[in-house]
Design an enzyme around this catalytic site. Structure first.
Site, mmCIF file in Angstrom:
data_model
loop_
_atom_site.group_PDB
_atom_site.id
_atom_site.type_symbol
_atom_site.label_atom_id
_atom_site.label_comp_id
_atom_site.label_asym_id
_atom_site.label_seq_id
_atom_site.Cartn_x
_atom_site.Cartn_y
_atom_site.Cartn_z
ATOM 1 N NE ARG A 1 -10.520 -1.157 4.271
ATOM 2 C CZ ARG A 1 -11.008 -1.607 5.645
ATOM 3 N NH1 ARG A 1 -12.237 -2.075 5.689
ATOM 4 N NH2 ARG A 1 -10.678 -0.840 6.635
ATOM 5 C CG ASP B 1 -9.829 7.614 6.982
ATOM 6 O OD1 ASP B 1 -8.677 7.305 6.311
ATOM 7 O OD2 ASP B 1 -9.834 7.996 8.035
ATOM 8 C CE LYS C 1 -3.020 2.696 2.908
ATOM 9 N NZ LYS C 1 -3.762 2.690 4.195
ATOM 10 C CG ASP D 1 -1.747 5.304 4.859
ATOM 11 O OD1 ASP D 1 -1.660 4.351 5.603
ATOM 12 O OD2 ASP D 1 -2.807 5.600 4.509
ATOM 13 C CG ASP E 1 -5.398 8.049 4.647
ATOM 14 O OD1 ASP E 1 -6.495 8.520 4.131
ATOM 15 O OD2 ASP E 1 -5.738 7.151 5.324
ATOM 16 C CE LYS F 1 -6.474 9.051 8.070
ATOM 17 N NZ LYS F 1 -7.082 7.760 8.841
ATOM 18 C CD GLU G 1 -6.495 5.375 2.812
ATOM 19 O OE1 GLU G 1 -7.563 5.366 3.624
ATOM 20 O OE2 GLU G 1 -5.312 5.028 3.142
HETATM 21 N N1 BES Z 1 -3.886 4.640 7.038
HETATM 22 C C1 BES Z 1 -5.031 4.362 7.732
HETATM 23 C C2 BES Z 1 -4.742 3.367 9.037
HETATM 24 C C3 BES Z 1 -3.884 4.029 10.022
HETATM 25 C C4 BES Z 1 -4.043 4.289 11.254
HETATM 26 C C5 BES Z 1 -2.478 3.872 9.661
HETATM 27 C C6 BES Z 1 -3.316 4.851 12.306
HETATM 28 C C7 BES Z 1 -1.330 4.221 10.602
HETATM 29 C C8 BES Z 1 -1.845 4.759 12.061
HETATM 30 C C9 BES Z 1 -6.321 3.646 7.102
HETATM 31 O O1 BES Z 1 -6.146 4.150 5.664
HETATM 32 C C10 BES Z 1 -7.444 4.190 7.683
HETATM 33 O O2 BES Z 1 -7.954 5.390 7.818
HETATM 34 N N2 BES Z 1 -8.312 3.036 8.318
HETATM 35 C C11 BES Z 1 -9.460 3.500 8.830
HETATM 36 C C12 BES Z 1 -10.567 2.547 8.553
HETATM 37 C C13 BES Z 1 -11.799 2.600 8.918
HETATM 38 C C14 BES Z 1 -12.393 3.918 8.294
HETATM 39 C C15 BES Z 1 -12.737 1.557 8.439
HETATM 40 C C16 BES Z 1 -9.157 3.299 10.466
HETATM 41 O O3 BES Z 1 -8.223 2.408 10.690
HETATM 42 O O4 BES Z 1 -9.820 4.128 11.195
HETATM 43 ZN ZN ZN Z 2 -4.644 4.853 4.810
HETATM 44 MN MN MN Z 3 -7.532 6.000 5.644
#
Ligand code: BES
Ligand code: ZN
Ligand code: MN
Length: 492
Positions: free
Chosen positions: A341, A337, A255, A278, A260, A267, A339
Site C-alpha cells: 500500500r 510488511d 504492485k 509479490d 517481500d 516474515k 508495504e
Molecule cells: N505481500 C503480502 C500479502 C500476501 C500474503 C500476498 C500472502 C500473497 C500471499 C503483503 O505485503 C503483506 O505482507 N501483507 C500483510 C499486511 C499486514 C501486515 C497488515 C499481511 O497480509 O499479513
Molecule cells: Zn507484499
Molecule cells: Mn508485505
C-alpha cells in the site's frame, strides 16, 4: 506453437480431439471418424461408460484408413454451457506429452468463432511451462505439442478472432506468468524495468523513473519500502495511444514488490520463497499493456508499476517511522510488511495528478486476509464507483478470471487513524483487506472512478486449485481481465 483454423473436415495426420454431445451426437469432421469406426464406435463408447456427458472423455486408436492416429472423444453434454478454454485445456493436458499435432474438432456443435479461438487459448495455457532453469529435466517430461489445428464452422472468423484478440491477449498472460515465475535474483526492480523497456518494440512508450527522479517528485512512501534494499527502486510508465488524440486515458496500476521479506517486520521463513510472486499485480499490468499493444487496441491506456524490493537492513524503514507521501499526506509505518500500500500510494497519486485518467484500476497481491475472505478462487474487488465495479464483474465473467466485490466505507476508514500522523499503514486485526483498500483510496484523486483488485489469492497458483489452464506458480491472473475491460468499455 503453430495455431491454424481450418474447415470442418476430417484431417489426415496427428491426433484428433472430437467434441461429442449427449447421446453420442457428433458433427462435421468428427462424424467422418465416427462413421469410419462403424458400429465399433458405439461399442467402445459403451465400454468406456461414455454417452457424451459434459467433462467425460475416452481415447481410442483410430481404425485403419482414418488419417489420424488416435481419437480423443470428449463429451460436451447439451453444449449449452460449453467452456471453450476449459475444453481446449483438458484436451491439451490429455495429449500434449505424446502428440506433436492435434486437431480439435468443434464443427457442427454450435460453437461460435470466438469460442473456437478461445479453445486455442485454453490449449496454449495448459501447455505453458516454466522449465528453462531445469537442466536435468528429461525430454519425456516436456510437452511435444507443436501444431494445433482448430476445425470449426467459420474458420475465417475464428482465425480473425484469434489473431486480432485472443492470441495477443494470451501472449500477455504468458508474459505475466513468466515474470511471476522468474526468481527474485533475475527479476529485481532494474532488471524488471529493462524487460518492460523491451516492449517498446510493440509500439508502447516506456518511461522509467529511478530513485533520484522519484525523490524529486516526493515519492517517499514508495521509496521507503526499497530503502533497505541493495537494488534501486523503479517506477515504470507504459503509454499506449491507440485511441483518439486528446481522449483521456484509462489507467492500470500494479504492485511490483519483486521480493517481500516483510522488511524489519520480518516474515516467518517457511514458504517465504513464494514472495517472489509479490509483483503479480504489476505482471498483470505489464502483460495487459503488451496485449493491448500487440492487438492494436483502439484506446488510450497508461500502465504504471511501482517496482521495489522489501528488505530488512541497517538502512531499512523502521516501524514507527513517519513518511510524507507524494500527496503530502503523512503515514506512520507501524508494520513494514504492509508495504504494498505504501508503494501504491505514490503510484495512485502520481496517476491521479499526472495522468488524470477517466478511470483507474490497480492490481496488487496486497493482503493475506483476502485469502481468508475469498480463498483462492476469486480476487477481491473494492471500488468507489458502482458502474466501474459492474464493468469489472462483467469482464471477469467472460474471461473466467473470477472476482468478488467487497465493501469499503467511512466506518472502515476510521481504523487507519493514528495519533502521530495522518494515518497508519495497518488497520488492526479485523477486515484486513478492506482497511488496505481504504488506505489506497486516500491517494486516489477526487472524482476518479477507481477500483482495487486484491490478487494475493489468485496471482500465485495455490496447491488446492486444479484448473488445467494453470500449470505453474505464476497464473498471469488479471492480464485477460484488463484487456476485456478495456475492449468492452473504451474501444468504441
Ligand atoms: N505481500 C503480502 C500479502 C500476501 C500474503 C500476498 C500472502 C500473497 C500471499 C503483503 O505485503 C503483506 O505482507 N501483507 C500483510 C499486511 C499486514 C501486515 C497488515 C499481511 O497480509 O499479513
Ligand atoms: Zn507484499
Ligand atoms: Mn508485505
Amino acid at each position: 506453437m503453430k495455431i491454424t483454423f481450418i474447415a470442418n473436415k476430417a484431417v489426415s495426420s496427428g491426433c484428433a480431439v472430437i467434441a461429442v454431445k449427449k447421446s453420442l451426437k457428433t458433427g462435421g469432421g468428427a462424424s467422418d471418424y465416427v462413421a469410419a469406426m462403424g458400429r465399433n464406435f458405439k461399442k467402445v463408447a459403451k465400454a468406456a461408460g461414455f454417452n457424451g456427458e459434459k467433462g467425460k472423455s475416452f481415447s481410442v486408436y483410430a481404425p485403419e484408413g482414418v488419417g489420424v492416429s488416435r481419437l480423443l472423444v470428449c463429451g460436451i453434454g447439451d453444449g449449452k454451457e460449453f467452456d471453450a478454454e476449459m475444453f481446449g485445456a483438458k484436451a491439451a493436458k490429455a495429449v500434449m506429452m505424446d502428440e506433436t499435432t492435434v486437431t480439435l474438432h468443434l464443427g457442427g456443435m454450435e460453437v461460435s468463432p470466438d469460442a473456437a479461438a478461445r479453445a486455442a487459448v485454453g490449449m496454449r495455457l495448459a501447455a505453458y511451462r516454466f522449465d528453462q532453469y531445469r537442466t536435468k529435466l528429461p525430454a519425456s517430461k516436456k510437452p511435444v505439442l507443436k501444431t494445433i489445428k482448430i476445425a470449426c464452422d467459420e474458420p475465417a472468423k475464428a482465425r480473425a478472432s484469434y489473431t486480432k484478440y485472443h492470441g495477443p491477449v494470451c501472449d500477455g498472460t504468458v508474459l505475466a506468468r513468466d515474470l511471476v515465475n522468474e526468481p527474485p535474483n533475475v527479476i529485481y526492480p532494474k532488471a524488471y524495468a529493462a524487460r518492460i523497456k523491451k516492449l517498446e518494440k510493440l509500439g508502447l512508450k516506456v518511461q522509467i523513473l529511478g530513485e533520484k527522479r522519484m525523490k524529486t517528485l516526493g515519492m517517499n512512501t514508495l521509496l521507503c519500502v526499497g530503502q533497505g534494499s541493495a537494488r534501486e527502486s523503479q517506477m515504470v510508465i507504459m503509454t499506449w495511444s491507440g485511441g483518439k488524440k486528446g481522449d483521456k486515458p484509462a489507467c492500470i496500476v500494479g504492485k511490483g514488490v519483486t521480493f517481500d521479506t516483510g522488511g524489519i517486520s520480518l516474515k516467518p521463513g517457511a514458504n517465504m520463497w513464494d514472495m517472489k510472486g509479490d509483483m503479480g499485480g504489476s505482471a498483470a499490468v505489464v502483460g495487459a499493456m503488451a496485449g493491448l499493444a500487440a492487438r492494436n487496441a483502439k484506446a488510450n491506456v497508461v500502465g504504471i508499476v511501482g517496482l521495489v524490493e522489501n528488505m530488512p537492513d541497517g538502512n531499512a524503514v523502521l516501524p514507527g517511522d513517519i513518511i510524507t507521501s507524494m500527496s503530502g499526506q503523512t503515514v506512520e509505518v507501524q508494520n513494514t510488511d504492509a508495504e504494498g500500500r505504501l508503494v501504491l500510494a505514490d503510484c495512485l497519486h502520481y496517476a491521479s495528478t499526472k495522468i488524470k485518467p477517466k478511470a483507474m484500476i490497480n492490481l496488487a497481491t496486497l493482503t493475506g486476509a483476502i485469502l481468508v475472505a475469498l480463498g483462492t478462487e476469486r480476487a477481491g474487488v473494492f471500488s468507489n464507483n458502482d458502474k466501474l465495479a459492474g464493468q469489472i464483474a462483467a469482464a471477469s465473467e467472460t474471461t473466467s478470471e473470477k472476482t468478488w466485490r467487497l465493501p469499503i466505507g467511512p466506518e472502515y476508514d476510521r481504523l487507519l487513524d493514528s495519533p502521530n500522523a495522518d494515518m497508519k499503514n495497518i488497520g488492526g486485526r479485523l477486515a484486513g483487506s478492506i482497511t488496505a483498500a481504504q488506505f489506497l483510496q486516500r491517494f486516489v484523486g477526487k472524482g476518479i472512478p477507481w477500483a482495487h483488485i486484491d490478487v494475493a489469492g489468485t496471482a500465485m497458483k495455490p496447491s488446492n486449485r486444479h484448473d488445467p489452464r494453470e500449470t505453474t506458480f505464476g497464473t498471469g491472473f488479471g492480464a485477460r481481465l484488463l484487456n476485456r475491460w478495456i475492449a468492452d468499455n473504451f474501444e468504441g
